[in-house]
Scaffold this motif. Sequence first.
Motif, short mmCIF file in Angstrom:
data_model
loop_
_atom_site.label_atom_id
_atom_site.label_comp_id
_atom_site.label_asym_id
_atom_site.label_seq_id
_atom_site.Cartn_x
_atom_site.Cartn_y
_atom_site.Cartn_z
N GLN A 185 0.82 -1.21 0.00
CA GLN A 185 0.00 0.00 0.00
C GLN A 185 0.86 1.26 0.00
O GLN A 185 0.52 2.27 -0.64
CB GLN A 185 -0.92 -0.02 1.22
CG GLN A 185 -1.84 1.18 1.35
CD GLN A 185 -2.84 1.25 0.21
OE1 GLN A 185 -3.32 0.22 -0.26
NE2 GLN A 185 -3.15 2.45 -0.25
N MET A 186 1.99 1.21 0.70
CA MET A 186 2.89 2.36 0.72
C MET A 186 3.48 2.63 -0.66
O MET A 186 3.54 3.79 -1.10
CB MET A 186 4.02 2.11 1.73
CG MET A 186 5.01 3.25 1.86
SD MET A 186 6.22 2.95 3.16
CE MET A 186 7.06 1.52 2.52
N VAL A 187 3.87 1.58 -1.37
CA VAL A 187 4.42 1.76 -2.72
C VAL A 187 3.36 2.29 -3.67
O VAL A 187 3.61 3.19 -4.49
CB VAL A 187 5.01 0.43 -3.23
CG1 VAL A 187 5.47 0.56 -4.68
CG2 VAL A 187 6.18 -0.01 -2.36
N ILE A 188 2.15 1.75 -3.56
CA ILE A 188 1.07 2.19 -4.46
C ILE A 188 0.72 3.66 -4.20
O ILE A 188 0.51 4.44 -5.14
CB ILE A 188 -0.16 1.29 -4.28
CG1 ILE A 188 0.16 -0.12 -4.80
CG2 ILE A 188 -1.37 1.86 -5.02
CD1 ILE A 188 -0.92 -1.14 -4.51
N THR A 189 0.64 4.05 -2.92
CA THR A 189 0.33 5.44 -2.60
C THR A 189 1.44 6.38 -3.05
O THR A 189 1.18 7.51 -3.46
CB THR A 189 0.09 5.59 -1.10
OG1 THR A 189 -0.91 4.64 -0.68
CG2 THR A 189 -0.40 7.00 -0.75
N ASN A 212 8.88 13.73 8.27
CA ASN A 212 7.76 14.22 9.06
C ASN A 212 7.29 15.60 8.62
O ASN A 212 6.17 16.00 8.95
CB ASN A 212 8.18 14.26 10.54
CG ASN A 212 7.01 14.53 11.46
OD1 ASN A 212 6.00 13.83 11.41
ND2 ASN A 212 7.13 15.54 12.30
N SER A 213 8.10 16.34 7.85
CA SER A 213 7.70 17.66 7.39
C SER A 213 6.57 17.61 6.37
O SER A 213 5.92 18.62 6.10
CB SER A 213 8.90 18.40 6.79
OG SER A 213 9.39 17.71 5.65
N PHE A 214 6.33 16.45 5.76
CA PHE A 214 5.23 16.32 4.81
C PHE A 214 3.87 16.22 5.50
O PHE A 214 2.84 16.23 4.83
CB PHE A 214 5.43 15.09 3.92
CG PHE A 214 6.65 15.19 3.04
CD1 PHE A 214 6.72 16.14 2.05
CD2 PHE A 214 7.72 14.33 3.22
CE1 PHE A 214 7.83 16.24 1.23
CE2 PHE A 214 8.85 14.42 2.42
CZ PHE A 214 8.91 15.39 1.42
N PRO A 271 17.92 14.80 10.49
CA PRO A 271 18.03 13.48 9.82
C PRO A 271 16.82 13.18 8.96
O PRO A 271 15.84 13.93 8.93
CB PRO A 271 18.15 12.51 11.00
CG PRO A 271 17.51 13.22 12.14
CD PRO A 271 17.75 14.68 11.94
N LEU A 272 16.88 12.06 8.28
CA LEU A 272 15.86 11.72 7.30
C LEU A 272 14.50 11.47 7.95
O LEU A 272 13.46 11.82 7.39
CB LEU A 272 16.31 10.48 6.51
CG LEU A 272 15.52 10.11 5.26
CD1 LEU A 272 15.55 11.26 4.26
CD2 LEU A 272 16.09 8.85 4.63
N THR A 273 14.50 10.86 9.13
CA THR A 273 13.23 10.59 9.80
C THR A 273 12.48 11.87 10.15
O THR A 273 11.25 11.92 10.06
CB THR A 273 13.48 9.77 11.07
OG1 THR A 273 14.49 10.43 11.88
CG2 THR A 273 13.96 8.38 10.74
N ALA A 325 6.71 8.25 -0.59
CA ALA A 325 7.89 8.20 -1.45
C ALA A 325 9.17 8.41 -0.63
O ALA A 325 10.17 7.70 -0.81
CB ALA A 325 7.79 9.25 -2.55
N GLY A 326 9.13 9.37 0.29
CA GLY A 326 10.28 9.57 1.18
C GLY A 326 10.49 8.40 2.11
O GLY A 326 11.64 8.05 2.44
N SER A 327 9.41 7.74 2.54
CA SER A 327 9.55 6.57 3.41
C SER A 327 10.22 5.41 2.69
O SER A 327 11.03 4.69 3.27
CB SER A 327 8.18 6.14 3.92
OG SER A 327 7.56 7.18 4.65
N ILE A 328 9.91 5.24 1.41
CA ILE A 328 10.57 4.19 0.63
C ILE A 328 12.06 4.47 0.49
O ILE A 328 12.90 3.58 0.62
CB ILE A 328 9.89 4.06 -0.74
CG1 ILE A 328 8.47 3.54 -0.58
CG2 ILE A 328 10.69 3.14 -1.66
CD1 ILE A 328 7.69 3.51 -1.87
#
Length: 299
Positions: free
Chosen positions: A54-58, A254-256, A248-250, A269-272
């Motif tokens: 679901q994360m990839v599809i979103t 969270n800024s989104f 850092p990236l985490t 996309a950033g989580s992937i």
Amino acid sequence: MTQQTLTEPRTAQRRRRPAAPAAPPAGRRLRPRTMVVAATAWLLAAVFLLPYAQMVITALRPADELRDNTYLPEHFAWSNFVDVWRESNLGSNLRVTLLVAGGSTVLVLLVALPAAYYTARMTFRGRKLFLLLVLVTQMFQPTSLLVGLYREFYQLDMLNSVWTLILCNAAFNLAFAIWILSAYIGSIPVALEEAAMIDGLSRFRALLRVTLPLALPGVVTAVIFTFIAAWNEFVMGLTLSTVPDSQPLTVGINSFVGNYTVQWNFLFAGSIVAILPVVVLFAFIERQVVSGLTAGSVK
């Protein structure tokens, strides 16, 4: 001696050869228990993999299809990965995360290896107390110490610094590294080092040439767990880094998440981008991690 006499032993040897094992039947049926276990395993794997799917599809959904009540989008927006890189500080956040995770891992190894070797090989007064203190430090969570850490680094003028995050992550992962390395080095026979020292090596060179190569699975285990813990750390990065370029990236992902809207396509996309390097790294060294975790369990 006739030809018949020579050929008789050879004929007897050929007759004594054991017959080849029979091939298993082609139409072998699976047991019901095996089928149930396999079906359960596939079902559990699907349950755990569905959120990632679901994360990839979103992440590939266009912005105008985020509210559609369909599982698959009509059009896949591969440009989301390019846009999230251009329109945010994701590149700087990724660089900071790599520096923090790599620096913390190197610092932990430099401190944990001598401490683990000394506690595993030497008998000294207070050894059990030292190991007990190492375990006690695992009880302290970074969240409970954030106020003190923030005041300390504020007075030292070290906020928004990569070195601050490296020191904090190394401090909170040091205890686990000492524990796992001490257990692994303790399982290596001391006679190997003694034989190397009899051949003329010093204790330090015996450690580098004999003990350290044998303890490589334990070292890899400490490296991967320290690296993943520093890579996924969020609370200290959010508190000790307030400038977007030094976060850092985490924290950058969270800024989104805004006050009124959430950019789901950019968020996923950033989580992937964040989880892909760790997944690839863990897949390559999975065997050594498992062998390192079971070190010292069997004598």
